[in-house]
Design a protein around this motif. Structure first.
Motif, PDB file in Angstrom:
ATOM      1  N   VAL A   1       0.845  -1.183   0.000  1.00  0.00           N
ATOM      2  CA  VAL A   1       0.000   0.000   0.000  1.00  0.00           C
ATOM      3  C   VAL A   1       0.886   1.240   0.000  1.00  0.00           C
ATOM      4  O   VAL A   1       1.770   1.383   0.850  1.00  0.00           O
ATOM      5  CB  VAL A   1      -0.938   0.029   1.227  1.00  0.00           C
ATOM      6  CG1 VAL A   1      -1.719   1.347   1.269  1.00  0.00           C
ATOM      7  CG2 VAL A   1      -1.893  -1.154   1.197  1.00  0.00           C
ATOM      8  N   LEU A   2       0.663   2.125  -0.979  1.00  0.00           N
ATOM      9  CA  LEU A   2       1.355   3.402  -1.056  1.00  0.00           C
ATOM     10  C   LEU A   2       0.337   4.503  -0.801  1.00  0.00           C
ATOM     11  O   LEU A   2      -0.649   4.627  -1.537  1.00  0.00           O
ATOM     12  CB  LEU A   2       2.023   3.593  -2.418  1.00  0.00           C
ATOM     13  CG  LEU A   2       2.896   4.843  -2.593  1.00  0.00           C
ATOM     14  CD1 LEU A   2       4.012   4.575  -3.607  1.00  0.00           C
ATOM     15  CD2 LEU A   2       2.075   6.061  -3.059  1.00  0.00           C
ATOM     16  N   THR A   3       0.577   5.292   0.246  1.00  0.00           N
ATOM     17  CA  THR A   3      -0.298   6.405   0.585  1.00  0.00           C
ATOM     18  C   THR A   3       0.361   7.704   0.138  1.00  0.00           C
ATOM     19  O   THR A   3       1.521   7.957   0.464  1.00  0.00           O
ATOM     20  CB  THR A   3      -0.572   6.452   2.094  1.00  0.00           C
ATOM     21  OG1 THR A   3      -1.183   5.218   2.501  1.00  0.00           O
ATOM     22  CG2 THR A   3      -1.498   7.610   2.442  1.00  0.00           C
ATOM     23  N   LEU A   4      -0.388   8.510  -0.603  1.00  0.00           N
ATOM     24  CA  LEU A   4       0.113   9.783  -1.115  1.00  0.00           C
ATOM     25  C   LEU A   4      -0.453  10.921  -0.274  1.00  0.00           C
ATOM     26  O   LEU A   4      -1.674  11.057  -0.131  1.00  0.00           O
ATOM     27  CB  LEU A   4      -0.290   9.958  -2.576  1.00  0.00           C
ATOM     28  CG  LEU A   4       0.041  11.314  -3.216  1.00  0.00           C
ATOM     29  CD1 LEU A   4       1.549  11.519  -3.299  1.00  0.00           C
ATOM     30  CD2 LEU A   4      -0.612  11.434  -4.595  1.00  0.00           C
ATOM     31  N   LEU A   5       0.447  11.733   0.282  1.00  0.00           N
ATOM     32  CA  LEU A   5       0.065  12.967   0.971  1.00  0.00           C
ATOM     33  C   LEU A   5       0.663  14.139   0.201  1.00  0.00           C
ATOM     34  O   LEU A   5       1.879  14.167  -0.012  1.00  0.00           O
ATOM     35  CB  LEU A   5       0.591  12.993   2.408  1.00  0.00           C
ATOM     36  CG  LEU A   5      -0.067  12.093   3.451  1.00  0.00           C
ATOM     37  CD1 LEU A   5       0.556  12.359   4.824  1.00  0.00           C
ATOM     38  CD2 LEU A   5      -1.566  12.314   3.510  1.00  0.00           C
ATOM     39  N   PRO A   6      -0.139  15.112  -0.212  1.00  0.00           N
ATOM     40  CA  PRO A   6       0.446  16.258  -0.917  1.00  0.00           C
ATOM     41  C   PRO A   6       1.337  17.098  -0.017  1.00  0.00           C
ATOM     42  O   PRO A   6       2.334  17.654  -0.470  1.00  0.00           O
ATOM     43  CB  PRO A   6      -0.778  17.034  -1.405  1.00  0.00           C
ATOM     44  CG  PRO A   6      -1.914  16.578  -0.555  1.00  0.00           C
ATOM     45  CD  PRO A   6      -1.610  15.175  -0.157  1.00  0.00           C
ATOM     46  N   TYR A   7       0.981  17.208   1.253  1.00  0.00           N
ATOM     47  CA  TYR A   7       1.780  17.940   2.242  1.00  0.00           C
ATOM     48  C   TYR A   7       1.586  17.262   3.589  1.00  0.00           C
ATOM     49  O   TYR A   7       0.781  16.331   3.722  1.00  0.00           O
ATOM     50  CB  TYR A   7       1.346  19.417   2.330  1.00  0.00           C
ATOM     51  CG  TYR A   7       1.543  20.176   1.046  1.00  0.00           C
ATOM     52  CD1 TYR A   7       2.814  20.615   0.678  1.00  0.00           C
ATOM     53  CD2 TYR A   7       0.474  20.437   0.198  1.00  0.00           C
ATOM     54  CE1 TYR A   7       3.006  21.303  -0.511  1.00  0.00           C
ATOM     55  CE2 TYR A   7       0.657  21.125  -0.988  1.00  0.00           C
ATOM     56  CZ  TYR A   7       1.926  21.555  -1.339  1.00  0.00           C
ATOM     57  OH  TYR A   7       2.119  22.230  -2.523  1.00  0.00           O
ATOM     58  N   LEU A   8       2.319  17.722   4.585  1.00  0.00           N
ATOM     59  CA  LEU A   8       2.135  17.196   5.925  1.00  0.00           C
ATOM     60  C   LEU A   8       0.769  17.606   6.464  1.00  0.00           C
ATOM     61  O   LEU A   8       0.265  18.685   6.162  1.00  0.00           O
ATOM     62  CB  LEU A   8       3.238  17.699   6.867  1.00  0.00           C
ATOM     63  CG  LEU A   8       4.399  16.711   7.083  1.00  0.00           C
ATOM     64  CD1 LEU A   8       5.215  16.580   5.816  1.00  0.00           C
ATOM     65  CD2 LEU A   8       5.269  17.165   8.246  1.00  0.00           C
ATOM     66  N   SER A   9       0.192  16.739   7.251  1.00  0.00           N
ATOM     67  CA  SER A   9      -1.096  16.996   7.873  1.00  0.00           C
ATOM     68  C   SER A   9      -1.065  16.381   9.261  1.00  0.00           C
ATOM     69  O   SER A   9      -0.082  15.713   9.630  1.00  0.00           O
ATOM     70  CB  SER A   9      -2.220  16.380   7.024  1.00  0.00           C
ATOM     71  OG  SER A   9      -2.131  14.965   7.051  1.00  0.00           O
ATOM     72  N   PRO A  10      -2.094  16.575  10.064  1.00  0.00           N
ATOM     73  CA  PRO A  10      -2.083  15.977  11.406  1.00  0.00           C
ATOM     74  C   PRO A  10      -1.921  14.463  11.428  1.00  0.00           C
ATOM     75  O   PRO A  10      -1.466  13.913  12.434  1.00  0.00           O
ATOM     76  CB  PRO A  10      -3.450  16.404  11.974  1.00  0.00           C
ATOM     77  CG  PRO A  10      -3.766  17.683  11.279  1.00  0.00           C
ATOM     78  CD  PRO A  10      -3.221  17.515   9.885  1.00  0.00           C
ATOM     79  N   VAL A  11      -2.304  13.779  10.335  1.00  0.00           N
ATOM     80  CA  VAL A  11      -2.152  12.321  10.321  1.00  0.00           C
ATOM     81  C   VAL A  11      -0.777  11.887   9.825  1.00  0.00           C
ATOM     82  O   VAL A  11      -0.444  10.699   9.878  1.00  0.00           O
ATOM     83  CB  VAL A  11      -3.242  11.661   9.453  1.00  0.00           C
ATOM     84  CG1 VAL A  11      -4.626  12.024   9.967  1.00  0.00           C
ATOM     85  CG2 VAL A  11      -3.093  12.052   7.989  1.00  0.00           C
TER      86      VAL A  11
END
Length: 263
Positions: free
Chosen positions: A177-187
């Motif tokens: 599983v690859l999770t993409l985050l555009p920027y840092l967030s609380p999670v």
């Protein structure tokens, strides 16, 4: 009394010469008749002096997806098809995630994309081919069981925004599983701690400091993050860190355009 007759001895059969012997003296027809076929090309032997043996090497490494090249010019390979659960977090752009999806599909993996912006993946799905043997796109929280196996590995890409919900489909044997985050967030801190591999592209100075704190990077390694060029990623594991440049092929440029951090 009947006269005794001496049986006539059976004619002796001389052993036929071996086919090797016959083929040496025969021509084309003789070789075909004895079953040896045609002579192949003859080349001189390839020899290497003993003192040059250490120069003989082969570029063999891990198998997987080539995510780019390192600063030393060596290919950086990400093994996504694994017999154990494998979680990857990419803090970066959609372009890099889509390149990885294309290359994973090229290795024979099935790619399932969980996303709230299916229109951004439409051309990638068309290029790979949809269906159970190619790439499928699913709404957030609607990924069905995928039946991953050694003969049919799966890569799930979660493109679910800044706060991706906990997924119904998690990493498992032969299902990464690859999770993409555009920027840092609380999670992001939780996802970084859970991931076996973390990729970080260009972020703000404050975000770089947070990444360094959570992952445990030295200052010299996280301070350059705000200055990274498009297509450059810092890939981090527990014991290794590499800056990697993703170099698109001509086909990837034609489909996705040049490398970019912003979507």
């Amino acid at each position: 009394m009947a006269a005794m007759t001496t049986p006539t001895p059976a004619p002796t059969r001389t052993s036929a010469p071996s086919s090797l012997t016959r083929s040496e003296g025969g021509g084309f027809a003789e070789r075909l008749r004895t079953g040896f076929g045609l002579l192949g090309p003859r080349h001189p032997r390839h020899t290497l002096p003993v003192d040059q043996f250490d120069t003989l090497s082969f570029p063999i490494g891990d198998d997987g997806v080539v995510v780019g090249v390192t600063a030393e010019g060596q290919p950086a390979v990400l093994g996504v098809n694994r017999p154990t659960p494998y979680d990857v977090l990419l803090i970066g752009g959609l372009w890099t995630a889509q390149v990885l999806a294309l290359r994973a599909a090229a290795t024979g993996a099935r790619v399932a994309v969980e996303t709230g912006r299916a229109q951004h993946w439409a051309q990638v799905v068309q290029a790979v081919g949809g269906g159970q043997s190619g790439m499928t796109v699913h709404d957030v929280g609607r990924v069905p069981p995928l039946g991953a196996s050694a003969g049919s590995p799966v890569l799930v890409i979660r493109d679910c925004g800044m706060r991706p919900p906990r997924g119904r489909v998690v990493s498992a044997p032969w299902q990464s599983v690859l999770t993409l985050l555009p920027y840092l967030s609380p999670v992001a801190p939780r996802l970084m701690r859970q991931a076996r591999l973390v990729g970080v592209q260009r972020v703000s100075p404050d975000e770089a400091a947070e990444v360094g704190r959570v992952i445990g990077l030295p200052r010299a390694e996280y301070e350059p993050l705000p200055t990274l060029g498009d297509g450059v990623t810092l890939w981090c594991t527990d014991g290794d860190r590499q800056y990697v440049v993703t170099q698109p092929t001509d086909a990837e440029i034609g489909l996705l355009g040049v490398a970019r951090r912003m979507d």
